[in-house]
Scaffold this motif. Structure first.
Motif, short mmCIF file in Angstrom:
data_model
loop_
_atom_site.label_atom_id
_atom_site.label_comp_id
_atom_site.label_asym_id
_atom_site.label_seq_id
_atom_site.Cartn_x
_atom_site.Cartn_y
_atom_site.Cartn_z
N ASN A 1 0.88 -1.19 -0.08
CA ASN A 1 0.00 -0.12 0.15
C ASN A 1 0.70 1.11 0.14
OD1 ASN A 1 -1.45 -2.00 2.07
ND2 ASN A 1 -2.86 -1.03 0.60
N PRO A 2 0.33 2.26 -0.46
CA PRO A 2 1.06 3.53 -0.37
C PRO A 2 1.28 3.96 0.96
CG PRO A 2 -0.83 3.81 -1.71
CD PRO A 2 -1.18 2.52 -1.07
N PHE A 3 2.65 4.57 1.23
CA PHE A 3 3.01 4.74 2.63
C PHE A 3 2.44 6.12 3.24
CE2 PHE A 3 5.66 7.38 5.83
CZ PHE A 3 6.02 6.41 6.48
N GLY A 4 1.96 6.14 4.29
CA GLY A 4 1.76 7.40 4.97
C GLY A 4 0.28 7.61 4.88
N VAL A 5 -0.57 6.73 4.20
CA VAL A 5 -2.06 6.81 4.19
C VAL A 5 -2.72 5.43 4.68
CG1 VAL A 5 -2.02 8.93 2.55
CG2 VAL A 5 -2.32 6.45 1.73
N CYS A 6 -4.14 5.51 5.03
CA CYS A 6 -4.75 4.44 5.37
C CYS A 6 -4.66 3.41 4.30
CB CYS A 6 -6.32 5.02 5.96
SG CYS A 6 -7.07 3.50 6.06
N PRO A 7 -4.54 2.23 4.34
CA PRO A 7 -4.53 1.19 3.38
C PRO A 7 -5.83 1.04 2.92
CG PRO A 7 -4.07 0.20 5.58
CD PRO A 7 -3.96 1.78 5.83
N LEU A 8 -6.68 1.29 3.82
CA LEU A 8 -8.23 0.85 3.31
C LEU A 8 -8.88 2.19 2.64
CD1 LEU A 8 -10.14 -1.35 6.07
CD2 LEU A 8 -9.88 -1.49 3.58
N CYS A 9 -8.74 3.20 2.97
CA CYS A 9 -9.67 4.36 2.48
C CYS A 9 -8.71 5.53 2.09
CB CYS A 9 -10.64 5.19 3.46
SG CYS A 9 -9.91 5.94 4.72
N GLY A 10 -7.43 5.47 2.24
CA GLY A 10 -6.34 6.44 1.74
C GLY A 10 -6.59 7.93 2.50
N SER A 11 -7.08 8.03 3.70
CA SER A 11 -6.97 9.01 4.34
C SER A 11 -5.72 9.27 5.31
CB SER A 11 -8.25 9.10 5.33
OG SER A 11 -9.22 9.21 4.47
N LEU A 12 -5.49 10.48 5.79
CA LEU A 12 -4.37 10.60 6.80
C LEU A 12 -4.66 10.07 8.21
CD1 LEU A 12 -3.10 13.91 5.64
CD2 LEU A 12 -1.90 11.97 5.10
N PRO A 13 -3.60 9.73 8.70
CA PRO A 13 -3.70 9.13 10.02
C PRO A 13 -3.92 10.54 11.09
CG PRO A 13 -1.46 8.76 9.47
CD PRO A 13 -1.83 9.31 8.21
N VAL A 14 -4.50 10.31 12.39
CA VAL A 14 -4.73 11.40 13.17
C VAL A 14 -3.48 11.24 14.25
CG1 VAL A 14 -6.37 9.86 14.58
CG2 VAL A 14 -6.26 12.52 14.68
N SER A 15 -3.07 10.04 14.63
CA SER A 15 -2.02 9.89 15.45
C SER A 15 -1.72 8.11 15.55
CB SER A 15 -2.44 10.15 16.84
OG SER A 15 -3.67 9.19 17.42
N SER A 16 -0.83 7.95 16.42
CA SER A 16 -0.45 6.40 16.46
C SER A 16 -0.51 5.90 18.05
CB SER A 16 1.00 6.00 16.02
OG SER A 16 2.04 6.74 16.64
N VAL A 17 -0.65 4.66 18.12
CA VAL A 17 -0.64 4.02 19.34
C VAL A 17 0.05 3.00 19.48
CG1 VAL A 17 -2.29 2.89 21.22
CG2 VAL A 17 -3.05 4.73 19.65
N VAL A 18 1.05 2.79 20.34
CA VAL A 18 1.71 1.53 20.80
C VAL A 18 1.14 0.80 21.70
CG1 VAL A 18 3.67 0.55 21.70
CG2 VAL A 18 3.92 2.89 20.56
N ARG A 19 0.36 -0.32 20.94
CA ARG A 19 -0.59 -1.37 21.47
C ARG A 19 0.07 -2.39 22.61
NH1 ARG A 19 -5.60 0.92 21.47
NH2 ARG A 19 -6.17 1.98 19.38
N VAL A 20 -0.79 -2.89 23.40
CA VAL A 20 -0.25 -3.88 24.39
C VAL A 20 -1.32 -5.42 24.25
CG1 VAL A 20 0.67 -2.31 26.09
CG2 VAL A 20 -1.70 -3.08 26.28
N GLY A 21 -0.59 -6.30 24.30
CA GLY A 21 -1.54 -7.48 24.39
C GLY A 21 -1.74 -8.22 22.86
N GLY A 22 -1.79 -9.24 22.84
CA GLY A 22 -1.78 -10.05 21.41
C GLY A 22 -0.72 -10.04 20.67
N PRO A 23 -0.70 -10.53 19.45
CA PRO A 23 0.57 -10.49 18.50
C PRO A 23 0.96 -9.41 18.27
CG PRO A 23 -1.86 -11.03 17.50
CD PRO A 23 -2.09 -11.07 18.83
N GLY A 24 0.07 -8.32 18.31
CA GLY A 24 0.53 -6.84 18.21
C GLY A 24 1.42 -6.18 19.38
#
Length: 310
Positions: free
Chosen positions: A185-208
């Protein structure tokens, strides 16, 4: 307590085992956000606005429960797979008039709430009238919002219009068969709808666990990006992190001296209930700090639009 992986550890992982995407859950995506907004509103300088947005997100949850947006066609999916493009590309998408019914439900909900400020009720009433008298103008405003043509956006009505578009595209994302996603997918945009991200989260739990996910401002999808990588220009050499002295430990701004931009990054290990939209909206002090340091936001918050500068 879950341990957050450091950059070298993440780069050494087998990335085929890290989930590429986190798809929103219909039953909780907006209820969790509304609850977080109310939690953050307590004793906050912008309590009134955060509480208003919580009311709006309540209405989003109700609308999402009834929303079944027309899905992407096989031709659209095949074209996206062939060219590595988002299959639900927001810009240029032929929206069903159903999205205006969602907007109508949202503004009606706001108008019925006793604790909503009169100014907000007036904006909602104006939008309700325009939905009936000039739907084409509403469509034009929606196009400008999706394309982030800020000079054409009315900052007062934009949060309501964007909220309706969020419901529409979140429903599309939830119903999309993720097995049909393009391999790249193109870098820096949502792989589903192509919109920009608002922020990011470092997740806990599970494979991620310990992995950083960018969060779409429109369809609520999250996608993996290796940490200490600029989410705007992909630079890895000049990334730095900033926080408000004495502020919450789980909120930082990730800046890049290559493109002189930043986005916030939230650490779920520090606050499990973090929400990428709500927490970004409630941390405007950090935005002020970054502006003073000469950095620009790489993208805005979907529930806060300032419109054209005077």
């Amino acid at each position: 307590m879950q341990r957050i992986l450091e950059r070298g550890e993440i780069e050494s992982l087998d990335h085929t085992n890290i989930p590429r995407f986190r798809i929103p859950v219909r039953a909780s995506v907006f209820t969790d956000r509304a609850a977080r907004l109310r939690q953050l509103a307590q004793d906050h300088p912008a309590s009134a606005y955060l509480s208003l947005m919580a009311q709006l997100v309540d209405a989003q949850h109700q609308a999402l429960g009834h929303c079944k947006a027309p899905p992407a066609t096989e031709e659209q999916v095949s074209r996206a797979q062939a060219h590595g493009m988002p299959p639900l590309q927001a810009i240029g998408w032929s929206r069903s008039p159903q999205w205006r019914d969602i907007l109508r439900a949202l503004v009606d909900h706001i108008g019925e709430q006793a604790q909503v400020p009169e100014q907000a009720k007036a904006v909602a009433a104006s939008l309700r009238e325009r939905l009936e008298s000039d739907p084409d103008a509403i469509e034009t405003q929606a196009d400008a919002i999706l394309a982030e043509r800020d000079a054409e956006v009315d900052g007062a009505t934009a949060p309501f219009i964007m909220a309706a578009l969020q419901v529409y595209w979140t429903s599309l994302a939830i119903d999309f068969d993720i097995s049909k996603m393009p391999v790249v997918n193109p870098f820096g945009v949502c792989p589903l709808c192509g919109s920009l991200p608002v922020s990011s989260v470092v997740r806990v739990g599970g494979p991620g666990d310990g992995c950083r996910y960018l969060c779409c401002s429109l369809c609520s999808t999250e996608w993996h990006l290796v940490r200490v990588t600029c989410s705007h220009c992909e630079d890895t050499k000049t990334v730095a992190f900033h926080s408000v002295e004495g502020g919450p430990e789980g909120i930082k701004a990730e800046s890049c001296d290559n493109c002189h931009s930043y986005r916030k990054i939230f650490y779920q290990e520090k606050d499990y209930n973090v929400d990428p939209v709500a927490d970004d909206l409630a941390s405007l002090t950090l935005d002020m700090l970054m502006g003073e340091e000469g950095y620009s936001r790489a993208s805005g918050n979907p529930l806060l639009w300032q419109g054209p500068e005077s």
